[in-house]
Structure formats: C-alpha cells, structure tokens
Scaffold this active site. Structure first.
Site, short mmCIF file in Angstrom:
data_model
loop_
_atom_site.label_atom_id
_atom_site.label_comp_id
_atom_site.label_asym_id
_atom_site.label_seq_id
_atom_site.Cartn_x
_atom_site.Cartn_y
_atom_site.Cartn_z
N ASN A 20 -15.71 48.91 -8.09
CA ASN A 20 -15.47 48.59 -9.50
C ASN A 20 -15.69 47.09 -9.70
OD1 ASN A 20 -14.01 47.65 -11.82
ND2 ASN A 20 -13.05 49.65 -11.97
N ASP A 22 -15.49 45.36 -12.61
CA ASP A 22 -14.92 44.86 -13.88
C ASP A 22 -14.51 43.40 -13.82
OD1 ASP A 22 -15.10 47.45 -14.80
OD2 ASP A 22 -12.93 47.82 -14.81
N HIS A 23 -13.89 43.03 -12.68
CA HIS A 23 -13.25 41.72 -12.68
C HIS A 23 -14.21 40.56 -12.41
CE1 HIS A 23 -9.65 43.56 -13.84
NE2 HIS A 23 -9.71 44.40 -12.83
N ARG A 31 -14.32 31.99 -19.36
CA ARG A 31 -14.91 30.75 -19.84
C ARG A 31 -15.97 30.98 -20.91
NH1 ARG A 31 -14.58 26.11 -16.36
NH2 ARG A 31 -16.31 25.25 -17.54
N HIS A 56 -15.54 49.90 -16.22
CA HIS A 56 -14.70 50.39 -17.32
C HIS A 56 -15.01 49.57 -18.57
CE1 HIS A 56 -10.24 51.28 -18.69
NE2 HIS A 56 -11.14 51.67 -19.58
N ARG A 58 -13.75 48.79 -21.71
CA ARG A 58 -12.52 48.96 -22.48
C ARG A 58 -12.80 48.80 -23.96
NH1 ARG A 58 -7.62 48.67 -19.10
NH2 ARG A 58 -6.54 48.76 -21.08
N ARG A 62 -12.45 43.48 -22.95
CA ARG A 62 -11.86 42.28 -22.30
C ARG A 62 -12.63 41.87 -21.05
NH1 ARG A 62 -6.20 44.81 -20.15
NH2 ARG A 62 -6.06 45.36 -22.34
N HIS A 63 -13.33 42.81 -20.41
CA HIS A 63 -14.17 42.39 -19.26
C HIS A 63 -15.60 42.90 -19.44
CE1 HIS A 63 -12.51 46.20 -17.85
NE2 HIS A 63 -11.36 45.68 -17.46
N GLU A 86 -16.10 54.46 -16.61
CA GLU A 86 -14.72 54.74 -17.00
C GLU A 86 -14.57 54.50 -18.48
OE1 GLU A 86 -12.14 52.32 -14.68
OE2 GLU A 86 -12.63 53.32 -12.82
N THR A 116 -3.55 46.69 -16.97
CA THR A 116 -4.52 47.56 -16.32
C THR A 116 -4.16 48.99 -16.68
OG1 THR A 116 -5.52 48.17 -14.19
CG2 THR A 116 -3.16 47.63 -14.17
N THR A 117 -4.92 49.96 -16.17
CA THR A 117 -4.67 51.35 -16.56
C THR A 117 -3.35 51.82 -15.95
OG1 THR A 117 -7.04 51.62 -16.47
CG2 THR A 117 -5.75 53.61 -16.73
N GLU A 167 -9.60 62.19 -10.52
CA GLU A 167 -9.34 60.98 -9.75
C GLU A 167 -7.83 60.79 -9.74
OE1 GLU A 167 -11.87 57.59 -10.12
OE2 GLU A 167 -10.24 56.21 -9.68
N HIS A 209 -7.08 53.01 -7.64
CA HIS A 209 -6.18 52.06 -8.31
C HIS A 209 -5.25 51.41 -7.31
CE1 HIS A 209 -4.16 49.94 -11.50
NE2 HIS A 209 -5.07 50.40 -12.33
N GLY A 210 -5.39 50.09 -7.22
CA GLY A 210 -4.48 49.29 -6.41
C GLY A 210 -4.75 49.35 -4.92
N GLY A 231 -11.57 48.08 -6.86
CA GLY A 231 -12.11 46.92 -7.55
C GLY A 231 -11.35 45.64 -7.35
N HIS A 232 -10.16 45.55 -7.95
CA HIS A 232 -9.46 44.27 -8.09
C HIS A 232 -9.23 43.58 -6.75
CE1 HIS A 232 -5.89 41.69 -9.07
NE2 HIS A 232 -6.69 41.39 -10.07
N1 PXP Z 1 -10.06 54.05 -10.86
C1 PXP Z 1 -9.72 53.97 -12.17
C2 PXP Z 1 -9.77 55.20 -13.00
C3 PXP Z 1 -9.37 52.73 -12.75
O1 PXP Z 1 -9.02 52.67 -14.04
C4 PXP Z 1 -9.39 51.58 -11.94
C5 PXP Z 1 -9.06 50.24 -12.54
O2 PXP Z 1 -10.04 49.91 -13.46
C6 PXP Z 1 -9.76 51.71 -10.60
C7 PXP Z 1 -10.08 52.96 -10.07
C8 PXP Z 1 -9.84 50.53 -9.67
O3 PXP Z 1 -8.56 49.99 -9.51
P1 PXP Z 1 -8.39 48.59 -8.78
O4 PXP Z 1 -9.17 47.60 -9.59
O5 PXP Z 1 -6.92 48.37 -8.82
O6 PXP Z 1 -8.95 48.74 -7.41
#
Ligand code: PXP
Length: 262
Positions: A20, A22-23, A31, A56, A58, A62-63, A86, A116-117, A167, A209-210, A231-232
């Site tokens: 992912n 996104d970040h 910036r 994702h 959104r 935001r990203h 997403e 976050t979600t 998921e 996630h996480g 991702g994060h």
């Molecule tokens: N899966 C889904 C459905 C998510 O919404 C996210 C966060 O955008 C992730 C996976 C990835 O989560 P993380 O960025 O915490 O790894």
C-alpha cells in the site's frame, strides 16, 4: 507455487504481498509538492517483490489523488500486476472504479474524522447499501473484496452478498502485540477461525492493517490467507533502510512463515 487469479494474464504466488503506497502521497501532500511520487514507489515495490499495489482513494483525497489512481492503473496494467483499489461504498468511488477497472476493489468503511480505517465494514448490517456496488463492480470484471472484522456474522454476510474475497482487519491484533496485551493470542485465534470459516464458504481470504515485522509471521502462518496488504509500517521503515530492503525483508518473513521461498 503460482496461482492464476482473476485476469488470465496475471499469475500470482500462493501468499501474495500487496504494498500500500498511500503514505508516499501523505508525505507529498504535507508540502503540496509533486514529490515523492507514489507511482515511483509502486515501481520500486514491484521490483522488490511486491505482487501487487494497493491504494486507497479517500473521499477527502488526504493522500492518494485521482491522478495517482490513473497513473497506478496504467503502471500496473503495463506490468501485468494487480491494482487493489480501496474505496468507500459511494457512487463517486464506484464510478471511478468502473472508469479504471482495477484488478480488485476492496470496499472499506470510511469516516472523515478517522486517522485510518477504523474497524471493518458492517456488511451484516448494511446488506442493501453494499449489494448494488458489489454487483456493479463484479459486472465490470473487478474482483470484489470486503474489509471486515473476523466475526462469523460478517463473514457469512460477505458470502451472502456475493463478494469473492474478504480482507480480515488485523489492526486490533497488531496493536495488541505492540502494546504487549494479553488478548493478542485470542485476537490471532479469531483471525485464524475467520480465515477457516471464509475458506469453507469459498471466499478468498486476505488480511491487512497495522502489520509490521513482528506481527507478519503469525498472520502469514494462517494457511487460508492468500494475500497481505501492508503499507504504513513499510513506508516508515523505508526512511531508515530504503523501500526495497524493507519490502524484501517483509517478503522474506512472509515466506519463512509459510516455510517456502515461492
Ligand atoms: N488493508 C486495508 C483495507 C486498509 O484500509 C489499509 C490501510 O489503508 C491497509 C490494508 C494497510 O494498512 P497499513 O497501512 O496499516 O499497513
């Protein structure tokens, strides 16, 4: 081991890693600049062992931006790799998905105030709201995934509403591990039970996630899980080690947990 999943031109591993990105866009947007470019991160991720790219879009942008999705759709198509889009269950996001036709769409709950979600989609309580979107996406050849908690009623509802994939939300488990809370084993067992229930219903099982280096092994060891979306943590590690090494290490931990290097 490789599996043919979805589009015939896409051949994939038994446990896939979706990165992912996104970040990367979060840093760019902080910036208001044109860098760092999420598409460049996606190129690097694919070269480093990611099987696919997750992003994702959104509602508040935001990203990831609309232009990012266009560029990521083009890149993944060129590379013959899946894009996992997403999205919230809205008419706007449905139209964007239908315009770009990603390999997969993962329907997520979205609240503007959240960081976050938080939590999974309430499929059991919102059947009539999600069903038309699922139908429209499937009719366009997009694989539909629902981001849900590992709860029996949500898994059964995901199956009943016609999703091909679920998921499982791993956020609570990963946080419990990081905070050294006693409930972590129970949360892991719930993920494992949910994965088994979903597979018995014929659903493909993803998780995300996480997830970090510490938690990936136990999650990857759940045999029914076919894909992790991460991702994060990877983007944070990329600051210290670089994006490619961070992804390679995550990939290696996944493979070690499965007892393979496939
Ligand atoms: N899966 C889904 C459905 C998510 O919404 C996210 C966060 O955008 C992730 C996976 C990835 O989560 P993380 O960025 O915490 O790894």
């Amino acid at each position: 081991m490789t599996l043919a999943v979805g589009s015939p031109e896409i051949s994939l591993r038994a446990l896939r890693l979706g990165v992912n990105i996104d970040h990367v866009a979060t840093i760019r947007n902080a910036r208001g600049e044109g860098y760092p470019d999420p598409t460049r991160a996606a190129e690097i991720a694919l070269a480093a062992g990611a099987d696919g790219i997750t992003a994702h879009l959104r509602e508040d942008r935001r990203h990831i931006s609309d232009a990012d999705i266009e560029a990521l759709a083009a890149l993944t198509r060129r590379r013959g790799r899946p894009l996992n889009f997403e999205m919230a269950v809205t008419r706007e996001m449905e139209a964007i998905a239908l315009a770009h036709r990603p390999h997969a769409a993962c329907l997520v709950p979205e609240h503007r105030e959240e960081v976050t979600t938080e939590g999974g989609l309430d499929v059991a309580g919102q059947h009539n709201r999600v069903a038309p979107t699922i139908e429209a996406l499937k009719a366009a050849g997009i694989r539909v995934s629902l981001f849900i908690e590992s709860a029996g009623d949500q898994i059964a509802a995901a199956h009943a509403v016609g999703a091909q994939v679920i998921e499982l939300h791993t956020g609570a488990y990963c946080l419990a591990v990081r905070e050294r809370r006693l409930e972590a084993p129970r949360l892991l067992a719930a993920l494992s039970e949910g994965a088994a229930q979903a597979e018995a219903l014929g659903l493909e099982v993803h998780a995300g996630h996480g997830i970090d280096y510490e938690t990936v092994g136990a999650i990857a060891a759940i045999p029914q899980i076919a894909e992790l979306n991460i991702g994060h943590f990877l983007m944070g590690e990329a600051i210290f080690s670089g994006l490619s090494p961070a992804i390679r290490r995550m990939r290696a931990l996944m493979d070690a947990a499965r007892g393979s290097t496939a």
